[in-house]
Design an enzyme around this catalytic site. Structure first.
Site, PDB file in Angstrom:
ATOM      1  N   GLN A 403      15.382  45.025   1.726  1.00  0.00           N
ATOM      2  CA  GLN A 403      15.335  46.135   2.684  1.00  0.00           C
ATOM      3  C   GLN A 403      14.788  45.672   4.028  1.00  0.00           C
ATOM      4  OE1 GLN A 403      16.598  49.026   2.478  1.00  0.00           O
ATOM      5  NE2 GLN A 403      16.717  49.640   0.326  1.00  0.00           N
ATOM      6  N   GLU A 453      23.219  42.221 -10.428  1.00  0.00           N
ATOM      7  CA  GLU A 453      23.422  41.919  -9.014  1.00  0.00           C
ATOM      8  C   GLU A 453      24.618  40.980  -8.861  1.00  0.00           C
ATOM      9  OE1 GLU A 453      23.582  41.302  -5.133  1.00  0.00           O
ATOM     10  OE2 GLU A 453      22.264  42.804  -6.014  1.00  0.00           O
ATOM     11  N   ASP A 502      20.986  51.246  -6.456  1.00  0.00           N
ATOM     12  CA  ASP A 502      20.827  51.121  -5.008  1.00  0.00           C
ATOM     13  C   ASP A 502      22.035  50.354  -4.478  1.00  0.00           C
ATOM     14  OD1 ASP A 502      19.942  51.012  -2.422  1.00  0.00           O
ATOM     15  OD2 ASP A 502      18.248  49.675  -2.804  1.00  0.00           O
ATOM     16  N   CYS A 530      22.084  54.691   1.038  1.00  0.00           N
ATOM     17  CA  CYS A 530      21.853  54.447   2.463  1.00  0.00           C
ATOM     18  C   CYS A 530      22.831  55.250   3.307  1.00  0.00           C
ATOM     19  CB  CYS A 530      21.959  52.962   2.785  1.00  0.00           C
ATOM     20  SG  CYS A 530      23.554  52.227   2.398  1.00  0.00           S
TER      21      CYS A 530
END
EC number: 2.1.1.35
Length: 597
Positions: A403, A453, A502, A530
């Protein structure tokens, strides 16, 4: 006026002819497709009448089944057409023969050649010149939307502030109010969308909308960023000709290329970039101005210097990634350049910038700096930088996600931990985990953390971070979430399972959503967005009525909050807590039976 028209006509004729009197492509908006440069625009087709609700990967797999390997696919949302480009004429023609007239999910596909895009800069120049010749007639409405605003009399510092930090002159409390309002509008739209796709939720939605101002769930007060200026720990700077005419300028582009602008303004007066980053930019700019290599031109695809990415940390470490197009330079010339750069930043005038990690990235003519298949060469210093967050230490490699506002990220992750209702029997699934920040910050409170990921570098960082923080109940898997998630999920037997996602701006792949819905033992999901508007399809699919395609009980949004990670801009992060619907009565179970739609 007559003399002005004659002069402009003369200029246009000069750009249209070279010294031999031959017609040149200097003012041709399709010049780039005629040179000795690769562009997939000349091998582009339009596929029409596509089935509704297909995704990028659906189309890619469909083409693959027909032996086709597209270079690029642009699918137009819920519309039924897509632009598909190929690497050569043979593949394009083969695609037209293989796909045209094929029946796919009840739709007969149609394929036709697609016109390449006009070069935005040349198009704007031609429009401006034509408007001037015609007596200053204003452009059409369509042209006006494609162009940048007329030259402003405001100082360059104000102009660039308006581009990169559009809320810089808005009081911070008002910024927060606007961002909270935007999330509120998303939740109001969610209430309508959920009602349209799940009639069984209408009674519940009616009560929610009455209680929460037409929203599907309560919206908690927005959390502010602990720091409102100089907060970015990662900045990407373009290299080009400055708006003031200075060549080899490093900074932010004043407008969009598609609007006809390439001018760059340095970050010296921007309020979201920290001083240490500005120092790196200035020293790097000084360095490249001493070299014989020109800046890369997106208009002609010539030149070398393209981009500078700077990452910083609270541990006073600085990583610089230099993106350079080698063009036809030989390896020996590149080695000399890298050695020169290393000496400049370790022993020369650039030593004061404090760079602790330096990378040289060979960026091909048509490649994007955001892709991971670039040749990223370590030049000097450490191979990574380290950051501290919530009392934990994290290693960050060049391509790893972290972030960009560290202090605000602590606020975000603390809220996630509070909402997750964790205990020592809980297993946490951390999807799109980056360097493992969320899962690792929660690991001591739960039985196990499993991270997923795509970026291999980030997974290696995450594993290192778990080990360096003394955690042995954390594991990470590398791969696309849509490929890895279903397998990982099916292998978990924990009675108490919570997922935290996320994802990138576009949201989760539909396969991940379907896997989440099928996993009935997954009762709670925290979604960090986001861009909540872009994730709307994900939100709706989590809540839609079961069907042959979407199996498993739906979720309900029960809590939402905005966290401001991006002060001075229009963006913020939204957290939404979803809980699985627990239908207890026989009547409600009947409503959950799959439908045929």
């Amino acid at each position: 006026m007559f003399h002005l028209v004659m002069f402009l006509n003369f200029c246009l004729s000069r750009t249209a002819e070279d010294g031999d009197g031959k017609v040149s492509s200097g003012s041709d908006v399709y010049r780039y497709i005629k040179g000795d440069l690769f562009t997939s625009e000349i091998f582009k087709v339009e596929i029409q009448n596509l089935p509704k609700f297909i995704g990028f990967n659906d189309l890619k797999k469909f083409l693959s089944k027909h032996g086709l390997s597209p270079h690029k696919i642009k699918l137009f949302g819920k519309q039924t057409f897509a632009f598909v480009t190929f690497k050569n004429l043979e593949e394009r023609d083969r695609a037209m023969k293989a796909v045209h007239g094929v029946l796919w999910k009840g739709r007969v596909l149609s394929v036709r050649l697609a016109k390449p895009k006009a070069d935005p800069i040349l198009r704007k120049r031609r429009q401006d010149a034509a408007a001037a010749v015609e007596g200053g007639e204003p452009p059409t409405k369509r042209q006006a939307t494609d162009q940048e605003p007329e030259e402003s009399e405001e100082p360059l510092t104000t102009q660039i502030a308006n581009v990169v930090t559009p809320l810089w002159n808005v009081p911070y409390e008002e910024q927060l109010r606007r961002k909270a309002q935007e999330v509120e509008e998303v939740l109001q739209r969610m209430a309508r969308e959920i009602g349209n796709c799940n009639k069984a939720m209408l009674p519940w939605l009616f009560v929610q909308k009455e209680k929460y101002n037409k929203m599907c769930c309560p919206l908690e007060p927005i959390r502010s960023s602990p720091v409102q200026t100089e907060y970015r720990n990662k900045c990407e700077f373009l290299i080009g000709v400055g708006a003031d005419g200075e060549d080899k300028t490093v900074g932010f582009r004043l407008g969009k290329y598609k609007g006809g602008s390439c001018a760059v303004v340095g970050p010296g007066d921007t309020i979201h970039v920290p001083p240490v980053t500005k120092r790196v930019v200035q020293d790097f700019q000084d360095y490249i101005r001493t070299t014989p290599y020109s800046v890369y031109s997106p208009e002609t695809y010539e030149g070398h210097w393209k981009q500078l990415t700077v990452r910083t940390s609270r541990t006073h470490q600085v990583m610089a990634m230099v993106f350079f197009n080698p063009q036809k330079l030989i390896e020996e010339e590149l080695n000399v350049l890298k050695t020169s750069m290393e000496m400049y930043f370790t022993e020369g005038a650039g030593k004061g910038s404090g760079i602790t990690s330096l990378y040289f990235v060979r960026n091909g003519q048509r490649a994007s700096p955001n892709t991971e298949d670039l040749s990223c060469e370590h030049v000097a210093g450490e191979k990574s930088i380290h950051e501290e967050l919530l009392g934990l230490k994290f290693r960050i490699s060049p391509h790893s996600f972290f972030q960009i506002n560290t202090l605000a990220a602590e606020v975000l992750y603390s809220a996630v931990g509070d909402w997750a209702q964790l205990d020592h029997d809980t297993t946490v699934l951390d999807v799109c985990c980056g360097t493992g920040t969320i899962g690792i910050s929660l690991a001591k409170r739960v039985k196990k953390v499993i991270g997923i990921e795509l970026c291999q570098e980030a997974v290696e960082d995450a594993r290192f971070n778990a080990q360096s923080n003394g955690l042995n109940n954390v594991e990470f898997h590398c791969g696309k979430a849509e490929d890895v998630f279903p397998t990982v999920l099916n292998a978990i037997v924990s009675p108490k399972l919570t997922a935290i996602v996320d994802p990138p701006r576009a949201g989760l792949h539909s396969k991940v959503i379907l896997a989440i819905r099928r996993a009935e033992h997954l009762k709670r999901l925290i979604y960090i967005a986001c861009n909540a508007k872009a994730a709307m399809n994900n939100f709706v699919d989590l809540c839609r009525a079961p069907s042959n395609r979407v199996r498993g009980a739906p979720f309900r949004p029960v809590r939402a909050m905005a966290v401001d990670l991006f002060p001075q801009t229009i963006h913020c992060e939204a957290i939404l807590l979803f809980e699985r619907v627990d239908y207890g009565s026989a009547a409600e179970k009947e409503e959950l039976q799959p439908t045929t739609n």
